[in-house]
Design a protein around this motif. Structure first.
Motif, PDB file in Angstrom:
ATOM      1  N   GLY A 101      19.699 -33.412 -30.360  1.00  0.00           N
ATOM      2  CA  GLY A 101      19.740 -33.824 -31.757  1.00  0.00           C
ATOM      3  C   GLY A 101      19.567 -35.304 -32.014  1.00  0.00           C
ATOM      4  N   LYS A 102      19.061 -36.067 -31.061  1.00  0.00           N
ATOM      5  CA  LYS A 102      18.919 -37.514 -31.250  1.00  0.00           C
ATOM      6  C   LYS A 102      17.929 -37.831 -32.367  1.00  0.00           C
ATOM      7  N   THR A 103      16.729 -37.312 -32.255  1.00  0.00           N
ATOM      8  CA  THR A 103      15.712 -37.567 -33.283  1.00  0.00           C
ATOM      9  C   THR A 103      16.087 -36.907 -34.604  1.00  0.00           C
ATOM     10  N   GLU A 104      16.664 -35.722 -34.531  1.00  0.00           N
ATOM     11  CA  GLU A 104      17.054 -35.014 -35.753  1.00  0.00           C
ATOM     12  C   GLU A 104      18.126 -35.781 -36.514  1.00  0.00           C
ATOM     13  N   LEU A 105      19.026 -36.449 -35.820  1.00  0.00           N
ATOM     14  CA  LEU A 105      20.042 -37.260 -36.487  1.00  0.00           C
ATOM     15  C   LEU A 105      19.395 -38.371 -37.303  1.00  0.00           C
ATOM     16  N   VAL A 106      18.403 -39.029 -36.722  1.00  0.00           N
ATOM     17  CA  VAL A 106      17.710 -40.105 -37.450  1.00  0.00           C
ATOM     18  C   VAL A 106      16.983 -39.537 -38.661  1.00  0.00           C
ATOM     19  N   ARG A 107      16.366 -38.376 -38.511  1.00  0.00           N
ATOM     20  CA  ARG A 107      15.662 -37.755 -39.634  1.00  0.00           C
ATOM     21  C   ARG A 107      16.633 -37.430 -40.769  1.00  0.00           C
ATOM     22  N   GLN A 108      17.807 -36.937 -40.415  1.00  0.00           N
ATOM     23  CA  GLN A 108      18.776 -36.603 -41.458  1.00  0.00           C
ATOM     24  C   GLN A 108      19.304 -37.858 -42.149  1.00  0.00           C
ATOM     25  N   VAL A 109      19.449 -38.954 -41.402  1.00  0.00           N
ATOM     26  CA  VAL A 109      19.843 -40.223 -42.022  1.00  0.00           C
ATOM     27  C   VAL A 109      18.766 -40.674 -43.006  1.00  0.00           C
ATOM     28  N   ALA A 110      17.510 -40.510 -42.625  1.00  0.00           N
ATOM     29  CA  ALA A 110      16.417 -40.861 -43.538  1.00  0.00           C
ATOM     30  C   ALA A 110      16.451 -39.990 -44.783  1.00  0.00           C
ATOM     31  N   GLY A 111      16.781 -38.716 -44.612  1.00  0.00           N
ATOM     32  CA  GLY A 111      16.862 -37.835 -45.769  1.00  0.00           C
ATOM     33  C   GLY A 111      17.978 -38.214 -46.719  1.00  0.00           C
ATOM     34  N   ILE A 112      19.041 -38.838 -46.194  1.00  0.00           N
ATOM     35  CA  ILE A 112      20.170 -39.244 -47.036  1.00  0.00           C
ATOM     36  C   ILE A 112      19.908 -40.596 -47.691  1.00  0.00           C
ATOM     37  N   LEU A 113      19.471 -41.563 -46.901  1.00  0.00           N
ATOM     38  CA  LEU A 113      19.320 -42.926 -47.410  1.00  0.00           C
ATOM     39  C   LEU A 113      17.990 -43.147 -48.116  1.00  0.00           C
ATOM     40  N   ARG A 114      16.999 -42.324 -47.773  1.00  0.00           N
ATOM     41  CA  ARG A 114      15.692 -42.439 -48.414  1.00  0.00           C
ATOM     42  C   ARG A 114      15.368 -41.111 -49.104  1.00  0.00           C
ATOM     43  N   SER A 115      14.111 -40.804 -49.262  1.00  0.00           N
ATOM     44  CA  SER A 115      13.745 -39.648 -50.084  1.00  0.00           C
ATOM     45  C   SER A 115      13.594 -38.349 -49.309  1.00  0.00           C
ATOM     46  N   ASP A 116      13.367 -38.449 -47.978  1.00  0.00           N
ATOM     47  CA  ASP A 116      12.977 -37.260 -47.234  1.00  0.00           C
ATOM     48  C   ASP A 116      13.260 -37.486 -45.753  1.00  0.00           C
ATOM     49  N   PRO A 117      13.544 -36.434 -44.980  1.00  0.00           N
ATOM     50  CA  PRO A 117      13.773 -36.621 -43.542  1.00  0.00           C
ATOM     51  C   PRO A 117      12.603 -37.248 -42.793  1.00  0.00           C
ATOM     52  N   ASP A 118      11.409 -37.123 -43.315  1.00  0.00           N
ATOM     53  CA  ASP A 118      10.245 -37.726 -42.672  1.00  0.00           C
ATOM     54  C   ASP A 118       9.858 -39.066 -43.290  1.00  0.00           C
ATOM     55  N   ASP A 119      10.698 -39.572 -44.189  1.00  0.00           N
ATOM     56  CA  ASP A 119      10.419 -40.854 -44.844  1.00  0.00           C
ATOM     57  C   ASP A 119      10.944 -41.993 -43.972  1.00  0.00           C
ATOM     58  N   LEU A 120      10.330 -42.172 -42.818  1.00  0.00           N
ATOM     59  CA  LEU A 120      10.691 -43.229 -41.878  1.00  0.00           C
ATOM     60  C   LEU A 120       9.465 -43.629 -41.074  1.00  0.00           C
ATOM     61  N   SER A 121       9.529 -44.782 -40.455  1.00  0.00           N
ATOM     62  CA  SER A 121       8.440 -45.256 -39.608  1.00  0.00           C
ATOM     63  C   SER A 121       8.766 -44.885 -38.171  1.00  0.00           C
ATOM     64  N   ARG A 122       8.099 -43.854 -37.674  1.00  0.00           N
ATOM     65  CA  ARG A 122       8.394 -43.337 -36.335  1.00  0.00           C
ATOM     66  C   ARG A 122       7.284 -43.718 -35.363  1.00  0.00           C
ATOM     67  N   ILE A 123       7.671 -44.333 -34.257  1.00  0.00           N
ATOM     68  CA  ILE A 123       6.731 -44.732 -33.216  1.00  0.00           C
ATOM     69  C   ILE A 123       7.024 -43.918 -31.959  1.00  0.00           C
ATOM     70  N   ASP A 124       6.051 -43.150 -31.506  1.00  0.00           N
ATOM     71  CA  ASP A 124       6.185 -42.391 -30.263  1.00  0.00           C
ATOM     72  C   ASP A 124       5.892 -43.346 -29.107  1.00  0.00           C
ATOM     73  N   MET A 125       6.944 -43.800 -28.435  1.00  0.00           N
ATOM     74  CA  MET A 125       6.779 -44.840 -27.415  1.00  0.00           C
ATOM     75  C   MET A 125       6.058 -44.343 -26.170  1.00  0.00           C
ATOM     76  N   SER A 126       5.989 -43.033 -25.966  1.00  0.00           N
ATOM     77  CA  SER A 126       5.238 -42.527 -24.815  1.00  0.00           C
ATOM     78  C   SER A 126       3.751 -42.800 -24.958  1.00  0.00           C
ATOM     79  N   SER A 127       3.280 -43.046 -26.181  1.00  0.00           N
ATOM     80  CA  SER A 127       1.866 -43.372 -26.393  1.00  0.00           C
ATOM     81  C   SER A 127       1.583 -44.843 -26.138  1.00  0.00           C
ATOM     82  N   LEU A 128       2.619 -45.617 -25.795  1.00  0.00           N
ATOM     83  CA  LEU A 128       2.455 -47.047 -25.524  1.00  0.00           C
ATOM     84  C   LEU A 128       2.812 -47.347 -24.075  1.00  0.00           C
ATOM     85  N   SER A 129       2.451 -46.443 -23.176  1.00  0.00           N
ATOM     86  CA  SER A 129       2.827 -46.590 -21.774  1.00  0.00           C
ATOM     87  C   SER A 129       1.967 -47.601 -21.022  1.00  0.00           C
ATOM     88  N   GLN A 130       0.834 -47.995 -21.596  1.00  0.00           N
ATOM     89  CA  GLN A 130      -0.037 -48.975 -20.963  1.00  0.00           C
ATOM     90  C   GLN A 130       0.090 -50.324 -21.668  1.00  0.00           C
TER      91      GLN A 130
END
Length: 381
Positions: A101-130
């Motif tokens: 539930g690590k990522t889901e916790l952040v999504r729920q915080v975004a849903g409370i403090l902002r407009s929607d659970p996906d209303d956040l700037s999410r960076i998938d760090m595995s795509s920055l391995s180089q």
């Protein structure tokens, strides 16, 4: 031997689930509320009602009260304006196994403090391995294509927020990024600013909550859970009746926390760790937690059914039955999603299609446990 320990753990989980199943059989069948969370949960209008935030997070995140309290503490400081003005509102690192539930916790915080659970700037760090992928964060340097446009993976509107709404940035699986990316993050964590490579523009994180997630230590925890010593310890605890006690649970969680923190200190440099305000270790899900997650998945399924004209009522025993069909602690909640899809969503879909085909007519269905499987039957309106 590892396979014997695994079998002992499975037997213990099955015993706990059978006990819960007997308790749930006495509860009346109730339709799932498709409109949202229970009415007893208060609405959060301005992000300042900390008790409302805590209750809504506990409704969606199962078995992670310690992590929820850490987030509520950070939100309290930020909303009160007591944070350092030259840093982000909070830098929070969430550690633990996959599917807890690590990522889901952040999504729920975004849903409370902002407009929607996906209303956040999410960076998938595995795509920055180089190393050369760091330009995705800081933009292309002068002389390279795209330098003038200042392209970046960050959604600036979701980071800077506004005077009434904080921004939220999520660096998901941060340990998978290249070391140069971690060094670039030091400026964000320390002074809340990220100057782009062209030297002309800056991304401001000072009105943003910065979350990071990591699976560091998960492999070691898995190996320990399957070790002979841990198996003997758990068997002894069950034999003397303390396996479910608060003291033994805290002892187990403390050991897990030590393993994860050791892995964290061995991977990241001290200057990176020193810039983090909250380091939270998530607990592995237990059999009882699995039942709670199944109930959440059933509620989500009922909402999707309601959008398609399917009124679904579910026997409380269904959640316990599904959790006992193969919950795997290694994969956490993700294994539960697959179980709900296979054990409940599929029978519901077949029953709905059998009743109405593709016409979209409204139907009422009841899901209950029968003959070792979940049975979905039509209900007369």
């Amino acid at each position: 031997m590892p396979f014997i320990n695994d079998r002992l753990n499975e037997i213990k989980q099955q015993q706990d689930l059978q006990k819960m199943l007997q308790e749930d059989r006495s509860r009346p069948i109730e339709p799932i509320n498709p409109s949202g969370p229970p009415e007893s949960l208060p609405a959060v209008d301005d992000g300042a009602d900390l008790e409302a935030i805590r209750r809504r997070l506990r409704h969606r995140i199962v078995g992670q009260n310690q992590a929820i309290e850490a987030v509520v503490r950070s939100v309290a400081i930020g909303q009160a304006g007591l944070n350092d003005r030259d840093r982000p509102l909070a830098n929070i690192l969430l550690l633990g196994p996959t599917g807890v539930g690590k990522t889901e916790l952040v999504r729920q915080v975004a849903g409370i403090l902002r407009s929607d659970p996906d209303d956040l700037s999410r960076i998938d760090m595995s795509s920055l391995s180089q190393e050369h992928y760091m330009a995705s964060l800081t933009g292309a340097p002068p002389g390279y294509a795209g330098a003038k446009e200042s392209f970046s993976l960050f959604d600036r509107s979701k980071i800077s927020g506004d005077p009434y709404t904080p921004g939220i940035a999520l660096f998901d699986e941060v340990e998978k990024a290249h070391r140069s990316v971690h060094r670039a993050m030091l400026h964000v964590l320390d002074n809340g600013l990220l100057k782009l490579a062209n030297g002309q523009e800056t991304i401001n994180f000072r009105n943003s909550y910065v979350f990071m997630t990591s699976n560091l230590g998960s492999a070691e925890l898995l190996a320990r859970s399957r070790s002979r010593v841990r198996g003997i310890l758990d068997k002894t605890a069950r034999g003397i009746g303390v396996a479910e006690s608060t003291v033994y649970r805290r002892f187990s969680l403390a050991n897990e926390g030590m393993v994860v923190r050791k892995a964290l200190e061995g991977f990241f440099e001290p200057e990176f760790i020193n810039r983090i305000d909250e380091i939270v270790v998530f607990n592995s899900l237990t059999g009882r937690d699995a039942v709670g997650v199944v109930r959440l998945e059933i509620s989500d399924l009922a909402r999707r059914c309601a959008l398609r004209g399917i009124n679904l009522a579910v026997d409380p025993a269904v959640a316990v039955f599904i959790a006992g069909q193969g919950f795997d602690q290694t994969y956490g909640a993700r294994s539960i999603k697959l179980l709900v899809r296979d054990q409940l969503a599929t029978p519901v879909a077949r029953a709905a299609l059998g009743l109405r085909g593709a016409t979209g007519e409204s139907v009422q269905l009841l899901a209950e446990v029968g003959d070792g499987a979940v049975a979905v039957i039509p209900v007369e309106s």
